[in-house]
Structures are given as structure tokens and as C-alpha cells.
Design a protein around this motif. Structure first.
Motif, PDB file in Angstrom:
ATOM      1  N   ARG A  25     -12.362 -16.135  23.935  1.00 25.27           N
ATOM      2  CA  ARG A  25     -12.205 -17.272  23.035  1.00 25.27           C
ATOM      3  C   ARG A  25     -11.988 -16.672  21.654  1.00 25.27           C
ATOM      4  NH1 ARG A  25     -16.845 -19.995  25.503  1.00 25.27           N
ATOM      5  NH2 ARG A  25     -15.943 -21.517  26.883  1.00 25.27           N
ATOM      6  N   ALA A  26     -10.883 -17.003  21.038  1.00 28.51           N
ATOM      7  CA  ALA A  26     -10.597 -16.484  19.702  1.00 28.51           C
ATOM      8  C   ALA A  26     -10.743 -17.609  18.692  1.00 28.51           C
ATOM      9  CB  ALA A  26      -9.192 -15.909  19.652  1.00 28.51           C
ATOM     10  N   ARG A  27     -11.265 -17.247  17.538  1.00 24.26           N
ATOM     11  CA  ARG A  27     -11.422 -18.205  16.439  1.00 24.26           C
ATOM     12  C   ARG A  27     -10.817 -17.562  15.206  1.00 24.26           C
ATOM     13  NH1 ARG A  27     -15.285 -20.024  12.443  1.00 24.26           N
ATOM     14  NH2 ARG A  27     -15.384 -22.284  12.529  1.00 24.26           N
ATOM     15  N   VAL A  28      -9.841 -18.236  14.645  1.00 22.97           N
ATOM     16  CA  VAL A  28      -9.156 -17.722  13.464  1.00 22.97           C
ATOM     17  C   VAL A  28      -9.235 -18.785  12.383  1.00 22.97           C
ATOM     18  CG1 VAL A  28      -6.959 -16.903  12.528  1.00 22.97           C
ATOM     19  CG2 VAL A  28      -7.586 -16.349  14.893  1.00 22.97           C
ATOM     20  N   VAL A  29      -9.701 -18.388  11.210  1.00 22.07           N
ATOM     21  CA  VAL A  29      -9.711 -19.276  10.058  1.00 22.07           C
ATOM     22  C   VAL A  29      -8.697 -18.708   9.072  1.00 22.07           C
ATOM     23  CG1 VAL A  29     -11.060 -20.300   8.190  1.00 22.07           C
ATOM     24  CG2 VAL A  29     -12.149 -19.825  10.402  1.00 22.07           C
ATOM     25  N   LEU A  30      -7.639 -19.465   8.871  1.00 18.63           N
ATOM     26  CA  LEU A  30      -6.554 -19.058   7.990  1.00 18.63           C
ATOM     27  C   LEU A  30      -6.613 -19.938   6.746  1.00 18.63           C
ATOM     28  CD1 LEU A  30      -2.989 -18.338   9.130  1.00 18.63           C
ATOM     29  CD2 LEU A  30      -3.335 -19.944   7.270  1.00 18.63           C
ATOM     30  N   VAL A  31      -6.751 -19.315   5.584  1.00 17.61           N
ATOM     31  CA  VAL A  31      -6.776 -20.079   4.343  1.00 17.61           C
ATOM     32  C   VAL A  31      -5.324 -20.372   3.973  1.00 17.61           C
ATOM     33  CG1 VAL A  31      -7.502 -20.142   1.940  1.00 17.61           C
ATOM     34  CG2 VAL A  31      -8.936 -18.993   3.643  1.00 17.61           C
ATOM     35  N   HIS A  32      -4.941 -21.650   4.050  1.00 14.33           N
ATOM     36  CA  HIS A  32      -3.546 -22.036   3.832  1.00 14.33           C
ATOM     37  C   HIS A  32      -3.106 -21.622   2.428  1.00 14.33           C
ATOM     38  CE1 HIS A  32       0.083 -24.439   3.683  1.00 14.33           C
ATOM     39  NE2 HIS A  32      -0.020 -24.563   4.995  1.00 14.33           N
ATOM     40  N   PRO A  33      -1.964 -20.917   2.326  1.00 14.13           N
ATOM     41  CA  PRO A  33      -1.550 -20.372   1.036  1.00 14.13           C
ATOM     42  C   PRO A  33      -1.137 -21.418  -0.001  1.00 14.13           C
ATOM     43  CG  PRO A  33       0.175 -20.055   2.654  1.00 14.13           C
ATOM     44  CD  PRO A  33      -1.017 -20.602   3.386  1.00 14.13           C
ATOM     45  N   VAL A  34      -0.764 -22.601   0.435  1.00 18.42           N
ATOM     46  CA  VAL A  34      -0.335 -23.631  -0.508  1.00 18.42           C
ATOM     47  C   VAL A  34      -1.503 -24.521  -0.910  1.00 18.42           C
ATOM     48  CG1 VAL A  34       1.200 -25.613  -0.844  1.00 18.42           C
ATOM     49  CG2 VAL A  34       2.012 -23.597   0.388  1.00 18.42           C
ATOM     50  N   ARG A 142      -4.554 -10.484   4.437  1.00 22.81           N
ATOM     51  CA  ARG A 142      -5.830  -9.769   4.347  1.00 22.81           C
ATOM     52  C   ARG A 142      -6.662 -10.273   5.517  1.00 22.81           C
ATOM     53  NH1 ARG A 142     -11.159 -10.194   1.749  1.00 22.81           N
ATOM     54  NH2 ARG A 142     -10.659 -12.358   1.294  1.00 22.81           N
ATOM     55  N   LEU A 143      -6.859  -9.404   6.499  1.00 27.31           N
ATOM     56  CA  LEU A 143      -7.540  -9.768   7.733  1.00 27.31           C
ATOM     57  C   LEU A 143      -8.989  -9.311   7.677  1.00 27.31           C
ATOM     58  CD1 LEU A 143      -7.136 -10.958  10.570  1.00 27.31           C
ATOM     59  CD2 LEU A 143      -6.424  -8.685  11.313  1.00 27.31           C
ATOM     60  N   VAL A 144      -9.905 -10.245   7.898  1.00 28.10           N
ATOM     61  CA  VAL A 144     -11.335  -9.958   7.915  1.00 28.10           C
ATOM     62  C   VAL A 144     -11.806 -10.168   9.346  1.00 28.10           C
ATOM     63  CG1 VAL A 144     -13.590 -10.567   6.976  1.00 28.10           C
ATOM     64  CG2 VAL A 144     -11.542 -10.767   5.528  1.00 28.10           C
ATOM     65  N   LEU A 145     -12.197  -9.088  10.021  1.00 23.49           N
ATOM     66  CA  LEU A 145     -12.631  -9.179  11.418  1.00 23.49           C
ATOM     67  C   LEU A 145     -14.131  -9.412  11.496  1.00 23.49           C
ATOM     68  CD1 LEU A 145     -10.548  -6.266  12.929  1.00 23.49           C
ATOM     69  CD2 LEU A 145     -10.044  -8.703  12.984  1.00 23.49           C
ATOM     70  N   GLY A 146     -14.541 -10.038  12.580  1.00 22.17           N
ATOM     71  CA  GLY A 146     -15.960 -10.296  12.792  1.00 22.17           C
ATOM     72  C   GLY A 146     -16.243 -11.767  12.619  1.00 22.17           C
ATOM     73  N   HIS A 147     -17.334 -12.090  11.959  1.00 22.99           N
ATOM     74  CA  HIS A 147     -17.735 -13.480  11.768  1.00 22.99           C
ATOM     75  C   HIS A 147     -16.688 -14.217  10.943  1.00 22.99           C
ATOM     76  CE1 HIS A 147     -20.221 -16.957  11.188  1.00 22.99           C
ATOM     77  NE2 HIS A 147     -20.096 -16.848   9.892  1.00 22.99           N
TER      78      HIS A 147
END
Length: 174
Positions: A25-34, A142-147
């Protein structure tokens, strides 16, 4: 495009006993650039080989291979996956479910710190966030792995992305 901040984490799927590395199960939080709003994308990522029914259930499918044709063949065999990625050594070929866009990433892009599986999951989050697919390969990340926080401290609210594959009917598990 401004640098994107992306938080990625993953966990084993308990139902996939004996396949803890292949089914995640992958969880990705992407901060939208706009908008600056975090988009939370949770999906099932399966790395081949994996037993049935897991490949048919995958949102993101990853396997060893080489070239865009290899990714295209894998996508054709698994039409339920929104993102299909094949990799060999320092290159990865990513195909999106619409069949119209394919990208090639190299080790410089991956910064050799992250696995191709993480980049495939990031491609899924990118797609469901509505960002232009054509910009994925060149966007500064900028990729932050982990929590991965549900709401990064610099963002006042978050939006959960609906799965972009919801328009397609998923094959039932057999």
C-alpha cells in the motif's frame, strides 16, 4: 514549475501473506505546486512476479523489462493499472493507462536514492492530482521518504484525490 514537495510511505498488505515485498500500500502526499494544497493519493502497488489476484488489482504495476514496448505490453496485459513501469538497471519506462503517454526516467532523475517503485507511485500521485503528465519527467521534485503527513505543516488543508482509475471497471478478483 516550482519544486514539488512529495512525501512517500508504504506498508505491506496483510492479506498478501508471503508477498510482503511485492504487494504494497503506497501513500503519497504531493503538495500541489499551484494551489499549495496537499493531495493525498493512496494506491496498491504490485511488483512482479506476484501471484494472482494481486497484479489484476494493482493501481501501479512494476516489473523488470527494457524499453517502452516492454511497458506497453505489460500495460496491455493489465488494463486495470493506471501506471505501469518497467525498469532495468539505471533506466525506467513508465506508461500511463490512457496509452497515450510514456516516459523514460534515468538514474540521474531518480537521484539513485529511491527505488523505481517509489517513482512509479509518484507518477500515480502526479496523475491523480491533475498535473500535466508531459511535465513529470522534467519537474523538480523534493522527495521525502518515510512518514507522510496527512497535512504538511506549511499547508492549511488537504484534499484526498479520487482514484483516476475509477472511470475504468476493475476486473473482479478470481
Amino acid at each position: 514549475m516550482a519544486e514539488l514537495t512529495v512525501y512517500a510511505s508504504e506498508s505491506a498488505v496483510p492479506e498478501a501473506a508471503g508477498q510482503r515485498e511485492a504487494v504494497r500500500r503506497a501513500r503519497v502526499v504531493l503538495v500541489h505546486p499551484v494551489s499549495g494544497v496537499p493531495v493525498v493519493d493512496e494506491h496498491l502497488r504490485v511488483e512482479l512476479p506476484a501471484p494472482a489476484p494481486w497484479p489484476r488489482l494493482a493501481d501501479v504495476l512494476l516489473g523488470e523489462g527494457e524499453g517502452d514496448r516492454s511497458a506497453e505490453r505489460l500495460a496491455a496485459c493489465h488494463p486495470g493499472a493506471l501506471v505501469v513501469a518497467v525498469y532495468r538497471d539505471h533506466e525506467c519506462w513508465i506508461r500511463f493507462a490512457d496509452g497515450g503517454c510514456a516516459l523514460t526516467l534515468d538514474a540521474q532523475r531518480s537521484a539513485a536514492r529511491s527505488s523505481w517503485a517509489v517513482w512509479a507511485s509518484l507518477a500515480h500521485a502526479w496523475l491523480v492530482s491533475g498535473l500535466p503528465v508531459a511535465e513529470f519527467a522534467s519537474a523538480p521534485v523534493r522527495l521525502v521518504l518515510g512518514h507522510s503527513p496527512a497535512r504538511p505543516s506549511n499547508c492549511p488543508r488537504s484534499v484526498r484525490a479520487a482514484s483516476a482509475s475509477a472511470e475504468r471497471e476493475r476486473p473482479a478478483a478470481s
